[in-house]
Write an enzyme that holds these catalytic residues in place. Structure first.
Site, PDB file in Angstrom:
ATOM      1  N   ASP A   1     -29.635  12.234 -14.098  1.00 19.70           N
ATOM      2  CA  ASP A   1     -28.829  12.261 -15.325  1.00 19.70           C
ATOM      3  C   ASP A   1     -29.520  13.051 -16.433  1.00 19.70           C
ATOM      4  OD1 ASP A   1     -26.683  11.425 -17.083  1.00 19.70           O
ATOM      5  OD2 ASP A   1     -28.088  10.006 -17.997  1.00 19.70           O
TER       6      ASP A   1
ATOM      7  N   GLY B   1     -11.433  10.259 -22.521  1.00 19.53           N
ATOM      8  CA  GLY B   1     -12.809   9.759 -22.328  1.00 19.53           C
ATOM      9  C   GLY B   1     -13.624   9.787 -23.612  1.00 19.53           C
TER      10      GLY B   1
ATOM     11  N   LEU C   1     -16.375  11.428 -24.295  1.00 16.49           N
ATOM     12  CA  LEU C   1     -16.859  12.716 -24.775  1.00 16.49           C
ATOM     13  C   LEU C   1     -15.876  13.314 -25.792  1.00 16.49           C
ATOM     14  CD1 LEU C   1     -19.004  15.011 -24.335  1.00 16.49           C
ATOM     15  CD2 LEU C   1     -17.304  16.064 -22.853  1.00 16.49           C
TER      16      LEU C   1
ATOM     17  N   LYS D   1     -28.686  21.681 -29.503  1.00 18.82           N
ATOM     18  CA  LYS D   1     -29.401  20.958 -30.563  1.00 18.82           C
ATOM     19  C   LYS D   1     -30.247  21.939 -31.368  1.00 18.82           C
ATOM     20  CE  LYS D   1     -29.529  16.532 -28.119  1.00 18.82           C
ATOM     21  NZ  LYS D   1     -29.039  15.432 -28.931  1.00 18.82           N
TER      22      LYS D   1
ATOM     23  N   HIS E   1     -31.335  18.108 -19.051  1.00 12.21           N
ATOM     24  CA  HIS E   1     -31.928  18.262 -20.381  1.00 12.21           C
ATOM     25  C   HIS E   1     -33.453  18.491 -20.353  1.00 12.21           C
ATOM     26  CE1 HIS E   1     -28.001  16.900 -21.292  1.00 12.21           C
ATOM     27  NE2 HIS E   1     -28.225  15.607 -21.286  1.00 12.21           N
TER      28      HIS E   1
HETATM   29  C1  BG6 Z   1     -26.205  12.709 -21.445  1.00 12.19           C
HETATM   30  C2  BG6 Z   1     -26.534  11.640 -20.449  1.00 12.19           C
HETATM   31  O1  BG6 Z   1     -26.200  13.968 -20.838  1.00 12.19           O
HETATM   32  O2  BG6 Z   1     -27.164  12.677 -22.493  1.00 12.19           O
HETATM   33  C3  BG6 Z   1     -26.575  10.272 -21.118  1.00 12.19           C
HETATM   34  O3  BG6 Z   1     -25.559  11.639 -19.420  1.00 12.19           O
HETATM   35  C4  BG6 Z   1     -27.523  10.294 -22.302  1.00 12.19           C
HETATM   36  O4  BG6 Z   1     -26.951   9.265 -20.203  1.00 12.19           O
HETATM   37  C5  BG6 Z   1     -27.214  11.461 -23.217  1.00 12.19           C
HETATM   38  O5  BG6 Z   1     -27.361   9.086 -23.005  1.00 12.19           O
HETATM   39  C6  BG6 Z   1     -28.274  11.604 -24.286  1.00 12.19           C
HETATM   40  O6  BG6 Z   1     -27.882  12.585 -25.203  1.00 12.19           O
HETATM   41  P1  BG6 Z   1     -28.367  12.554 -26.694  1.00 12.19           P
HETATM   42  O7  BG6 Z   1     -27.802  13.784 -27.302  1.00 12.19           O
HETATM   43  O8  BG6 Z   1     -27.839  11.289 -27.302  1.00 12.19           O
HETATM   44  O9  BG6 Z   1     -29.879  12.544 -26.632  1.00 12.19           O
END
Ligand code: BG6
Length: 454
Positions: free
Chosen positions: A227, A13, A15, A174, A232
């Site tokens: 999501d 995948g 990731l 981060k 986050h």
């Molecule tokens: C992921 C989401 O957890 O975080 C995605 O599933 C999103 O949809 C991504 O694009 C964003 O992460 P970053 O680090 O690019 O802000």
């Protein structure tokens, strides 16, 4: 250093190619992980290690160094849902490990596969309950609602000890998010004013320019609320709103974060959902989908520290720019209110992406003979100062797992209360409005709340 074996379930995948392999090769080059590291990549596709790595290099957005990866990676064709196929994996690990080897099992797969794969890992005796050299790592999303998350978690606890479980929310890795507690608690000027008597509102924003990319199947069943906000944005909110922890050990910090998640409420009349123009034409999206790709929410943290302060949460895809930022706006001083001058409120910007840093908006006199005032920004750009030293979230997270550090991983009750809150919001969610660009959404939010999202 002990030997390290990392087994990646779901290794074909995105990731793995975009985040895990680049992070692991960097850690290896920087000698942060042992010389004797083996990455076992599992997948159903017909590859040998060379063709697998070629494909990963092709998929990856960064420059994957094939020479380094060739030293580290071994691809093993295996259907991870079929216990009968686990024998070669068990044998490979047995061949390589000794009694001190650190073993990581990384489930880079959808949550619907967590139960079957965890059961197989357990039944094939790859991981022994309580063995502290063995850790098992789960990617978000952890379930698709409270019920499924609970089921997954109960199943995990029946196979593994909590100390072995790492639940990833990559935002916690981060740089600037790791820095929030430092900025808050180790600076007198902020710590003393971090409450509802001086903070007017908080904005937590994560904007993206990309659409759903290749993840339509998952995304359409999820949407922006589940999501991004469930994980986050609520993690960022809990770090901003938490009370002073008893200590900075992982459990004490999590105890305070959970208190925030337990005390959340939202204003159901001040919610906005949007869907980007063109979403319905994306591959694998049903043409009557009502999934939101943008969400704006006005929430409250009902603790003595923050009661009454609006926390605005906003996230979406296909917006004007890729930007993650937390903006803390302070109340005006009495003088500020009295003086008839074009003054701004003070704002603290916690900048997470694209460049990590801190900005502080101040009022200042224009230099020289004029009596005018101007708004200035004191800026600390971490990313600009740390050329070459910035680490990607996944490097930090993988290294912390390797070293048994759990602070940057979510505990079950954080996930539980986050889902609990999201379910309440989900019930009141309205159909999304179509948007072509961010300006229209911004305007709508301004009309609803009187607030500019910047
Ligand atoms: C992921 C989401 O957890 O975080 C995605 O599933 C999103 O949809 C991504 O694009 C964003 O992460 P970053 O680090 O690019 O802000």
């Amino acid at each position: 250093m002990k030997k390290l074996i990392i087994t990646i379930f779901g290794s074909t995948g995105d990731l793995t190619s975009r985040k895990l392999l680049p992070a692991l090769s960097k850690l290896f080059v920087e000698k942060q992980i042992p010389e004797e590291t083996l990455i076992i990549a599992l997948g159903r596709k017909e590859y040998d290690t060379d063709s697998y790595l070629k494909q990963m290099k092709h998929n990856s957005a960064s420059d994957l160094d094939s020479d380094i990866l060739k030293k580290l990676v071994k691809y093993l064709k295996l259907d991870i849902t079929d216990l009968k196929q686990y024998k070669p994996l068990v044998d490979l690990i047995q061949e390589h490990k000794d009694s001190k080897t650190r073993e990581l099992y990384y489930l880079a797969i959808g949550p619907e596969l967590f139960p079957i794969v965890s059961t197989n890992i357990n039944a094939s005796s790859l991981v022994e309950m309580g063995n502290k050299n063995q850790s098992i790592i789960f990617e978000k999303p952890f379930g698709h609602d409270l019920k499924s998350a609970k089921e997954i978690n109960e199943m995990l606890w029946s196979c593994f000890d909590e100390k072995q479980i790492y639940r990833i929310d990559h935002y916690l890795g981060k740089e600037m998010i790791q820095n929030i507690m430092m900025v808050r608690f180790a600076n007198r000027i902020f710590e003393d004013i971090w409450h509802n008597r001086t903070i007017k509102n908080v904005k937590i924003i994560a904007k993206e320019t990309d659409g759903v990319l290749g993840r339509a199947g998952y995304y359409d069943t999820s949407g922006a609320l589940k999501d991004m906000v469930q994980s986050h944005l609520l993690q960022m909110l809990s770090l901003i709103a938490m009370d002073v922890p008893l200590s900075y050990f992982s459990e004490d910090v999590k105890n305070e974060k959970v208190q925030v998640l337990k005390h959340l409420s939202f204003d159901k009349d001040l919610m906005l959902c949007g869907q980007y123009d063109g979403y319905l034409e994306e591959d694998n999206i049903p043409n009557d989908s009502k999934t939101e790709t943008f969400v704006f929410l006005k929430t409250f943290v009902n603790t003595p520290r923050f009661k009454g302060v609006p926390f605005y949460l906003m996230t979406g895809k296909k917006l004007d720019q890729k930007e993650s930022v937390i903006i803390i706006e302070f109340e005006e001083t009495n003088e500020q209110r009295k003086w008839d001058l074009p003054l701004s409120t003070n704002k603290l910007y916690i900048k997470i992406a694209p460049l990590d840093g801190v900005g502080l908006i101040l009022n200042s006199k224009v230099p020289g003979l004029r009596d005018d005032v101007e708004t200035v920004e004191l800026e600390y750009c971490i990313a600009c100062n740390a050329v070459g030293n910035m680490s990607e979230a996944y490097e930090k997270l993988l290294l912390d797992i390797h070293n048994h550090h759990k602070t940057l991983f979510t505990r079950w009750d954080e996930i539980e209360y986050a889902w609990h809150f999201i379910e309440q919001v989900d019930k009141d969610k309205k159909d999304p409005i179509k948007y072509k660009n961010f300006e229209a959404l911004e305007e709508e939010i301004l009309n609803m709340t009187g607030e500019k999202m910047k």
